[in-house]
Design an enzyme around this catalytic site. Structure first.
Site, short mmCIF file in Angstrom:
data_model
loop_
_atom_site.label_atom_id
_atom_site.label_comp_id
_atom_site.label_asym_id
_atom_site.label_seq_id
_atom_site.Cartn_x
_atom_site.Cartn_y
_atom_site.Cartn_z
N ASP B 16 0.83 -1.24 -0.03
CA ASP B 16 0.24 0.07 0.07
C ASP B 16 0.93 1.23 0.05
O ASP B 16 1.41 1.54 0.94
CB ASP B 16 -0.83 -0.17 1.25
CG ASP B 16 -1.86 1.27 1.35
OD1 ASP B 16 -2.46 1.58 0.23
OD2 ASP B 16 -2.03 1.59 2.40
N GLU B 76 -1.80 -1.86 -4.79
CA GLU B 76 -3.11 -1.12 -4.99
C GLU B 76 -3.10 -0.21 -6.31
O GLU B 76 -1.86 0.63 -6.26
CB GLU B 76 -3.56 -0.37 -3.97
CG GLU B 76 -5.08 -0.03 -3.86
CD GLU B 76 -5.50 0.44 -2.35
OE1 GLU B 76 -5.20 -0.41 -1.43
OE2 GLU B 76 -6.06 1.76 -2.29
N ASP B 148 -2.24 1.48 7.37
CA ASP B 148 -1.38 1.01 6.07
C ASP B 148 -1.23 -0.37 6.10
O ASP B 148 -1.05 -0.83 4.90
CB ASP B 148 -0.23 2.01 6.30
CG ASP B 148 -0.62 3.47 6.39
OD1 ASP B 148 -0.88 4.05 5.52
OD2 ASP B 148 -0.41 3.94 7.58
#
EC number: 3.1.21.10
Lengths: 172, 172
Positions: B16, B76, B148
């Site tokens: 991420d 992502e 996160d």
């Protein structure tokens, strides 16, 4: 195209990043003189997965850093008023291109497009043709230079000028 | 925080990306089972020059790849409807983060935020709290996971599920 002429002095790598075409140019700053060393354009394979295109850029720029024993690097800042998807892609390419000299322990200076135009042509609103024309005059040994490489050489020339000015201010 | 539990199987690194905080998580896919291996958050020094912050990300994620012998990576995709300056910075950070597994020879799969939410929570409109809740249920050995890292583990879980589906389709 890549032509070479080996010289001593501070070797500056200028970079004009792009996912399809990344221009690079190496100049050497010897006191107040500026000499062309080499330039070229890197084109990652368009059909490759995104991460591999970025890796191609990182490795190819890394090879340039090593091959020409660059001492300092400079890169163009990015206009953010284009479409968000293009901005995002250019951000990725620019990071891959910046990381190559950073991995070699080089500092990476950043200059706005307007500052580069002003440093090379004398006007912040110069077009690409004017930049190519001035690069040909400033670095005659470079011969015929395509747009992306001319822009990269312009970044290197800008850094050489501003770096020289900073050094002069330090000793005055 | 980094906790570890070594297992055999296909090791998936979920990422991420962020310039201030990059979450990472490693899970192992053993047939239809999924096990937690490790997770953490990487924070480059904020005062460092931009190129050095990117280099910090590249090297730190590279260390994670090596330390946990990751086999595949997933990241992502980015929403592009935020402000252009943030999009550009995130593009840089994301490239640095993607380049780390690419340098180790790993493929890097990309999933949209909606697909990740759907894969983990069952709804494309789930919030971060729901993702963290489901990660805790799916990977109980992970313990308390910050946002996160939870998002990174969610990317890894998504890849494990979609990868498994692709393998099943291949043999059916």
């Amino acid at each position: 195209m890549t032509n070479t002429l080996i010289q001593s002095g501070t070797r500056i790598l200028g970079l004009d990043p792009g996912l399809r075409r990344t221009g690079w140019g190496v100049v050497v700053a010897e006191g107040s003189r500026l000499r062309w060393i080499a330039h070229g354009v890197i084109s990652p394979p368009e059909a490759a997965p995104f991460s591999e295109r970025l890796l191609f850029l990182l490795e190819a720029v890394g090879e340039v850093c090593t091959a020409y024993s660059c001492d300092e690097a400079a890169i163009e800042e990015v206009y953010v008023n284009m479409n968000p998807s293009s901005t995002l892609k250019l951000g990725h390419a620019r990071a891959a291109v910046m990381l190559a000299p950073a991995r070699c322990g080089l500092s990476v200076a950043e200059y706005s497009p307007n500052l580069i135009k002003k440093a090379v042509v004398g006007s912040g609103h110069a077009d690409k043709g004017q930049i190519a024309f001035m690069i040909k005059r400033l670095l005659p040994a470079a011969g015929e230079v395509k747009t992306d490489a001319a822009d990269a050489l312009a970044v290197a020339v800008t850094h050489a000028q501003l770096r020289k000015r900073a050094l002069l201010e330090m000793v005055s």
